[in-house]
Write an enzyme that holds these catalytic residues in place. Structure first.
Site, mmCIF file in Angstrom:
data_model
loop_
_atom_site.group_PDB
_atom_site.id
_atom_site.type_symbol
_atom_site.label_atom_id
_atom_site.label_comp_id
_atom_site.label_asym_id
_atom_site.label_seq_id
_atom_site.Cartn_x
_atom_site.Cartn_y
_atom_site.Cartn_z
ATOM 1 N N GLY A 45 0.735 -1.258 0.000
ATOM 2 C CA GLY A 45 0.000 0.000 0.000
ATOM 3 C C GLY A 45 0.762 1.303 0.000
ATOM 4 O O GLY A 45 0.120 2.355 -0.046
ATOM 5 N N GLY A 96 2.760 2.652 -2.306
ATOM 6 C CA GLY A 96 3.085 3.203 -3.613
ATOM 7 C C GLY A 96 2.274 4.442 -3.967
ATOM 8 O O GLY A 96 1.147 4.631 -3.499
ATOM 9 N N CYS A 133 -0.948 3.426 -5.658
ATOM 10 C CA CYS A 133 -1.612 2.281 -5.025
ATOM 11 C C CYS A 133 -2.703 2.787 -4.087
ATOM 12 O O CYS A 133 -2.483 3.725 -3.321
ATOM 13 C CB CYS A 133 -0.601 1.450 -4.236
ATOM 14 S SG CYS A 133 -1.321 0.013 -3.409
#
Length: 347
Positions: free
Chosen positions: A181, A183, A186
């Site tokens: 998570g 990114g 993301c």
């Protein structure tokens, strides 16, 4: 249900405390690392930064450009075997040693990866990549890959906790990819409520992996060269970058024009854009867990690569680390409530 009370930290929550140094210049810092991997027995030397296996980052063009900086590229899994053959025919052995072959976990992925690896013995890295590395099926695939390719260096992920990091290493992974998570494109954390602040995940997983002779990649969460330094300071052996390398000539994103200005599309690999492109759309039973953004064109990636490496060298001089290998031993993190003076950020 239970609640863990100890606070978990991301890169924005800390700074690295400076220390006395005997280094006279940033040019004295050695960024190259030398590794021998636990299961494959292979040795590798280079700068342990990896371009992410996203189809708007991990391209053949990116691999060719970053190899000149001794940086790795995890080439995305959507190239055909024929495209791989053409790339290999036009690439030197030095470029190929900086390439990771990415794969999913289906039978078709396995067969395709086998064909790609058979094209050239210089392809020594396999990156087994799924969003959720906690499934039993994934662990079994890692074991299957290790049995099939005993001399290839296998990295597998993504996970964020020590016990799963250990299980993947014991199942055959040389390197575990850490991050759920963090990114830039993301949305897993907001769609699912699942995740782990990246710096704490790196510290926990590095401790677990190193105890077994394995290694980790910090994957995601870096927005500046300083974050890359923090990831290495936290114990990461490699750092994988997506957003920091997106938007360049080599990145492979589609270019769109808006009000006379050109932008490059960059999207997460679980986004609606990615699923429409590769599997025809978002399946009825799932939600997209990524977003699509338009980035101003950033020119050739070499300028960004130099900026990242320069920042990393400077970080090492601030703590007296003459080699990147020493950075984690020389790092003391301090918790902070500010990172930078932002008064002119909007100008």
């Amino acid at each position: 249900m239970r609640i863990e009370e100890d606070l978990k930290l991301g890169f924005k929550d800390v700074l690295i405390r400076p220390k006395r140094s005997t280094l006279k210049s940033r040019s004295d810092v050695e960024l190259e690392r030398q590794f021998t991997f636990k299961h494959s027995g292979q040795s590798w030397s280079g700068v342990p930064i990896i371009a992410a296996n996203m189809d708007t980052v991990g391209t053949f063009s990116m691999a060719s450009a970053l190899a000149s900086f001794d940086i790795l590229t995890a080439v995305h899994k959507h190239y055909s075997v024929e495209e791989w053959q053409a790339f290999i025919n036009n690439s030197s052995a030095d470029v190929l040693k900086h390439v990771m072959v990415s794969t999913g976990t289906s039978d078709a992925d396995f067969e395709k990866t086998k064909q790609i690896l058979d094209l050239n013995p210089a392809l020594n890295f396999v990156c087994i990549d799924v969003a959720n590395g906690y499934s039993e099926h994934f662990v079994q695939f890692v074991a299957k890959a290790r049995e099939a390719w005993p001399t290839k260096t296998i990295c597998a992920g993504n996970v964020v906790t020590g016990e799963m990091c250990e299980e993947l290493i014991l199942s055959g992974a040389d390197i575990v990819k850490v991050g759920i998570g963090p990114g830039s494109v993301c949305t897993t954390r907001v769609k699912t409520g699942v995740g782990y602040p990246q710096l704490s995940a790196v510290i926990e997983c590095a401790d677990a992996a190193h105890g077994l002779g394995g290694m980790i990649i910090s994957d995601g969460g870096c927005t500046t060269p300083g974050d890359v330094a923090k990831a290495f300071g936290g114990g990461a052996d490699f750092v994988m970058l997506g957003g920091m390398l997106a938007g360049h000539e080599e990145s492979g994103g589609r270019i769109v024009e808006e009000n006379g200005e050109k932008f490059m599309l960059f999207y997460g690999m679980s986004s609606e854009s990615a699923m429409k492109r590769h599997v025809g759309g978002v399946a009825e039973y799932r939600a997209a867990e990524g977003k699509t953004v338009k980035l101003p064109l950033r020119g050739p990636v070499e300028n960004t690569a130099r900026d990242i490496l320069g920042g990393l060298r400077s970080a090492c001089t601030y703590v007296g680390a003459s080699r990147l290998k020493e950075l984690t031993k020389r790092t003391t993190f301090i918790r902070v409530q500010e990172q930078e003076n932002r008064i002119f950020n909007n100008l």
